[in-house]
Design a protein around this motif. Structure first.
Motif, PDB file in Angstrom:
ATOM      1  N   LEU A   1     -71.136   5.786  -5.870  1.00  0.00           N
ATOM      2  CA  LEU A   1     -72.587   5.881  -5.937  1.00  0.00           C
ATOM      3  C   LEU A   1     -72.997   7.135  -5.178  1.00  0.00           C
ATOM      4  O   LEU A   1     -72.825   7.207  -3.959  1.00  0.00           O
ATOM      5  N   VAL A   2     -73.490   8.141  -5.900  1.00  0.00           N
ATOM      6  CA  VAL A   2     -73.801   9.426  -5.281  1.00  0.00           C
ATOM      7  C   VAL A   2     -75.297   9.522  -5.014  1.00  0.00           C
ATOM      8  O   VAL A   2     -76.119   9.144  -5.846  1.00  0.00           O
ATOM      9  N   THR A   3     -75.634  10.025  -3.826  1.00  0.00           N
ATOM     10  CA  THR A   3     -77.043  10.076  -3.460  1.00  0.00           C
ATOM     11  C   THR A   3     -77.242  11.102  -2.341  1.00  0.00           C
ATOM     12  O   THR A   3     -76.316  11.816  -1.958  1.00  0.00           O
ATOM     13  N   THR A   4     -78.444  11.154  -1.831  1.00  0.00           N
ATOM     14  CA  THR A   4     -78.809  12.115  -0.793  1.00  0.00           C
ATOM     15  C   THR A   4     -78.449  11.578   0.588  1.00  0.00           C
ATOM     16  O   THR A   4     -78.193  10.377   0.754  1.00  0.00           O
ATOM     17  N   PRO A   5     -78.437  12.435   1.617  1.00  0.00           N
ATOM     18  CA  PRO A   5     -78.061  11.972   2.960  1.00  0.00           C
ATOM     19  C   PRO A   5     -78.926  10.824   3.485  1.00  0.00           C
ATOM     20  O   PRO A   5     -78.395   9.870   4.071  1.00  0.00           O
ATOM     21  N   VAL A   6     -80.244  10.912   3.328  1.00  0.00           N
ATOM     22  CA  VAL A   6     -81.109   9.851   3.839  1.00  0.00           C
ATOM     23  C   VAL A   6     -80.825   8.535   3.119  1.00  0.00           C
ATOM     24  O   VAL A   6     -80.717   7.471   3.739  1.00  0.00           O
ATOM     25  N   ASN A   7     -80.694   8.590   1.806  1.00  0.00           N
ATOM     26  CA  ASN A   7     -80.402   7.374   1.053  1.00  0.00           C
ATOM     27  C   ASN A   7     -79.023   6.832   1.409  1.00  0.00           C
ATOM     28  O   ASN A   7     -78.829   5.614   1.503  1.00  0.00           O
ATOM     29  N   ALA A   8     -78.052   7.722   1.590  1.00  0.00           N
ATOM     30  CA  ALA A   8     -76.697   7.294   1.937  1.00  0.00           C
ATOM     31  C   ALA A   8     -76.687   6.548   3.270  1.00  0.00           C
ATOM     32  O   ALA A   8     -75.980   5.544   3.430  1.00  0.00           O
ATOM     33  N   ALA A   9     -77.476   7.032   4.225  1.00  0.00           N
ATOM     34  CA  ALA A   9     -77.537   6.366   5.530  1.00  0.00           C
ATOM     35  C   ALA A   9     -78.090   4.946   5.401  1.00  0.00           C
ATOM     36  O   ALA A   9     -77.615   4.019   6.067  1.00  0.00           O
ATOM     37  N   ARG A  10     -79.075   4.780   4.526  1.00  0.00           N
ATOM     38  CA  ARG A  10     -79.655   3.450   4.321  1.00  0.00           C
ATOM     39  C   ARG A  10     -78.674   2.491   3.666  1.00  0.00           C
ATOM     40  O   ARG A  10     -78.795   1.270   3.810  1.00  0.00           O
ATOM     41  N   LEU A  11     -77.706   3.043   2.933  1.00  0.00           N
ATOM     42  CA  LEU A  11     -76.757   2.210   2.193  1.00  0.00           C
ATOM     43  C   LEU A  11     -75.449   2.017   2.942  1.00  0.00           C
ATOM     44  O   LEU A  11     -74.477   1.523   2.362  1.00  0.00           O
ATOM     45  N   GLN A  12     -75.411   2.380   4.196  1.00  0.00           N
ATOM     46  CA  GLN A  12     -74.172   2.267   4.960  1.00  0.00           C
ATOM     47  C   GLN A  12     -73.687   0.828   5.020  1.00  0.00           C
ATOM     48  O   GLN A  12     -72.486   0.555   4.995  1.00  0.00           O
ATOM     49  N   GLY A  13     -74.622  -0.113   5.090  1.00  0.00           N
ATOM     50  CA  GLY A  13     -74.237  -1.526   5.116  1.00  0.00           C
ATOM     51  C   GLY A  13     -73.515  -1.943   3.854  1.00  0.00           C
ATOM     52  O   GLY A  13     -72.592  -2.776   3.897  1.00  0.00           O
ATOM     53  N   VAL A  14     -73.905  -1.388   2.710  1.00  0.00           N
ATOM     54  CA  VAL A  14     -73.239  -1.688   1.439  1.00  0.00           C
ATOM     55  C   VAL A  14     -71.811  -1.176   1.476  1.00  0.00           C
ATOM     56  O   VAL A  14     -70.861  -1.874   1.088  1.00  0.00           O
ATOM     57  N   ALA A  15     -71.648   0.074   1.949  1.00  0.00           N
ATOM     58  CA  ALA A  15     -70.315   0.668   2.028  1.00  0.00           C
ATOM     59  C   ALA A  15     -69.421  -0.119   2.987  1.00  0.00           C
ATOM     60  O   ALA A  15     -68.238  -0.363   2.701  1.00  0.00           O
ATOM     61  N   ASP A  16     -69.975  -0.531   4.119  1.00  0.00           N
ATOM     62  CA  ASP A  16     -69.190  -1.271   5.106  1.00  0.00           C
ATOM     63  C   ASP A  16     -68.726  -2.615   4.549  1.00  0.00           C
ATOM     64  O   ASP A  16     -67.571  -3.018   4.756  1.00  0.00           O
ATOM     65  N   LYS A  17     -69.614  -3.290   3.851  1.00  0.00           N
ATOM     66  CA  LYS A  17     -69.248  -4.599   3.290  1.00  0.00           C
ATOM     67  C   LYS A  17     -68.169  -4.454   2.231  1.00  0.00           C
ATOM     68  O   LYS A  17     -67.231  -5.249   2.170  1.00  0.00           O
ATOM     69  N   ALA A  18     -68.296  -3.440   1.364  1.00  0.00           N
ATOM     70  CA  ALA A  18     -67.280  -3.205   0.345  1.00  0.00           C
ATOM     71  C   ALA A  18     -65.931  -2.890   0.981  1.00  0.00           C
ATOM     72  O   ALA A  18     -64.879  -3.355   0.528  1.00  0.00           O
ATOM     73  N   ARG A  19     -65.960  -2.120   2.066  1.00  0.00           N
ATOM     74  CA  ARG A  19     -64.713  -1.749   2.753  1.00  0.00           C
ATOM     75  C   ARG A  19     -64.029  -2.998   3.319  1.00  0.00           C
ATOM     76  O   ARG A  19     -62.814  -3.152   3.209  1.00  0.00           O
ATOM     77  N   ARG A  20     -64.816  -3.882   3.927  1.00  0.00           N
ATOM     78  CA  ARG A  20     -64.231  -5.111   4.495  1.00  0.00           C
ATOM     79  C   ARG A  20     -63.652  -6.002   3.404  1.00  0.00           C
ATOM     80  O   ARG A  20     -62.648  -6.690   3.626  1.00  0.00           O
ATOM     81  N   ALA A  21     -64.296  -5.999   2.234  1.00  0.00           N
ATOM     82  CA  ALA A  21     -63.820  -6.817   1.118  1.00  0.00           C
ATOM     83  C   ALA A  21     -62.731  -6.116   0.311  1.00  0.00           C
ATOM     84  O   ALA A  21     -62.243  -6.667  -0.673  1.00  0.00           O
ATOM     85  N   LYS A  22     -62.366  -4.885   0.732  1.00  0.00           N
ATOM     86  CA  LYS A  22     -61.353  -4.097   0.033  1.00  0.00           C
ATOM     87  C   LYS A  22     -61.726  -3.861  -1.428  1.00  0.00           C
ATOM     88  O   LYS A  22     -60.882  -3.952  -2.331  1.00  0.00           O
TER      89      LYS A  22
END
Length: 486
Positions: A51-72
């Protein structure tokens, strides 16, 4: 979030790698959130998603990335370089000039997106971009990757918009209602309810570019389901002459509390907290409370806030009203809201800031929703079996209102006839809430229909349902057919 082995076998039983989708959302909460849900939906079924986006939007989506990482799960949030001054909508941004500034600024992402795709070890299977990002068309052509567009609105609106453009309606000075040709049901539009201020040469040029971007795409992805909009999906697909994938409701595949919270914009969370809101709802009766919220962009002046509050109070029905922090900036507004809460203690609750709309709509105490008619909100409400009071403000919201009131029969318009844009006063709100939450045969039938649509929504995403099958077909369509090394 983990997919079943059966579902994963769609993509992983082959010696070839799974399909890789690059998603390009429009920055802005109403467009990004469903794209995040789509990303989760795809990875749960075995695809790889960037999912490609801008820096501000990417920061808001950090929780999504973290959850996906934990779920592998192979979901990556990719931050593309973008000028900070252009990254996001300013406060009070629901106007044409700010929208257009944002849309045009995002064209600067074309070069970084192409560079990102070319740097990948394998060419991605497909780009899915928001229809308001037509600049992705050139990127997809340049790198030789198929492209689907995502339209954030209802299929009813998408089809109507296409027909209005095809038949050249609303280009004259006539403000009378026009019947839209080629629709499965009778639909009337007027300049007043068709974003009539979007008429500058710059705006028209962007609209034409977006239209060309949809025309040249390989298909469309919609956040809807066939048991809700099947006749409109069929007509839209025929009119486009290309596949239309109805994969919604996206959010029903992203239901645990942590995932729901991660997808939202919590820059200004409610001071009382979600737990306190839920605890208050727990004290209320079944389907007794009217939820009131107007999306991320609508900003009400104090005078309009007072009308809303008086209307809710005069209805005599319990209510939970979410007010934005920016709407309570003045001391007068804050004092007035405090006085309203004191007068309605035990029956009314005002929440300032962000709360989880899905958590509220899924609560047993919620029996109705006063909404601005953004498609995300309407779909979330209908999928939870909650009928609505409709109060559209701009854009697709007026036609979304026609869909839920006149076609689906699950809404009460706050203004009366759906094609008007008259001011909304406390009497309108009190009447509409009382009608929605009251007894009688009509109100009971409205609730029955909405409950049935909610059951159908859950059936659509279940294995064997229309959405589940459509997603299977989409994944199969973009399975790598051979080496795609770049």
């Amino acid at each position: 979030m983990a997919a079943t082995e059966t579902e994963k076998s769609i993509t992983l039983t082959s010696a070839l790698p799974p399909p890789h989708f690059v998603l390009v959302p429009l920055i802005g909460q109403g467009h990004t959130i469903p794209m995040v849900d789509l990303a989760c939906l795809l990875v749960e079924r075995g695809a790889i998603v960037s999912l490609v986006t801008t820096p501000v939007n990417a920061a808001r989506l950090q929780g999504v990335a973290d959850k996906a990482r934990r779920a592998k799960l192979p979901l990556e949030i990719v931050e593309l370089p973008f000028p900070p001054a252009d990254d996001g909508l300013p406060p009070g941004s629901a106007n044409v000039d700010n929208f257009l500034r944002l849309f045009l600024a995002l064209y600067k992402l074309a070069g970084p997106l192409e560079a990102y795709v070319r740097a990948l070890p394998r060419r991605p299977s497909c780009i899915i971009s928001d229809s308001c990002n037509p600049w992705t068309a050139g990127v997809a052509t340049s790198v030789g990757v198929p492209r689907l567009f995502f339209h954030v609105a209802s299929c009813f609106y998408s089809l109507c918009k296409l027909k209005v453009a095809t038949h050249g309606l609303l280009h004259d000075g006539n403000h009378d209602a026009h019947v839209v040709p080629g629709m499965p049901v009778r639909v009337e539009v007027t300049k007043n309810t068709w974003s009539s201020s979007y008429t500058t040469p710059e705006w028209e040029a962007f609209v034409e570019d977006a239209r060309e971007g949809m025309r040249t795409a390989d298909g469309a992805v919609l956040n809807t389901f066939l048991d809700l909009e099947e006749q409109f999906v069929a007509c839209y697909q025929a009119a486009l002459g290309k596949p239309v994938w109805a994969l919604g409701p996206f959010f029903l595949n992203n239901r645990d509390e942590e995932a729901v919270a991660a997808r939202g914009d919590k820059d200004k969370p409610s001071a009382v907290g979600q737990d306190a809101v839920t605890a208050w709802l727990d004290t209320m009766g079944q389907s007794a409370v009217t939820y009131v919220s107007f999306g991320s962009l609508v900003r009400m002046l104090p005078k309009q806030l007072y009308e809303v509050g008086h209307g809710l109070e005069d209805s005599g029905k319990p209510f939970l009203w979410v007010v934005k922090e920016s709407e309570t900036a003045s001391p007068e507004a804050r004092e007035w809201l405090q006085a309203l809460e004191a007068r309605t203690a035990g029956k009314g609750r005002v929440v300032r800031g962000w709360v989880s709309q899905l958590a509220i709509l899924s609560h047993r105490a919620i029996g109705g929703f006063v909404t601005h008619c953004g498609w995300n909100s309407l779909l979330e409400s209908v999928a939870h079996g909650v009928p609505v009071v409709t109060w559209p403000h701009f854009g697709d919201q007026f036609l979304n209102e026609q869909l839920v009131v006149e076609v689906l029969g699950v809404g009460v318009p706050v203004r009366g006839p759906a094609v008007t844009v008259a001011p909304v006063l406390r009497g309108h709100i009190a009447r509409a809430v009382s009608e929605l939450m009251g007894g009688g045969t009509v109100a009971q039938e409205r609730r029955r229909k909405c409950k049935e649509y909610g059951e159908r929504a859950h059936g659509a995403i279940a294995k064997g349902g229309s959405t589940h099958q459509n997603l299977t077909q989409l994944l199969q369509s973009f399975m790598p057919s051979g080496s795609t090394e770049q």
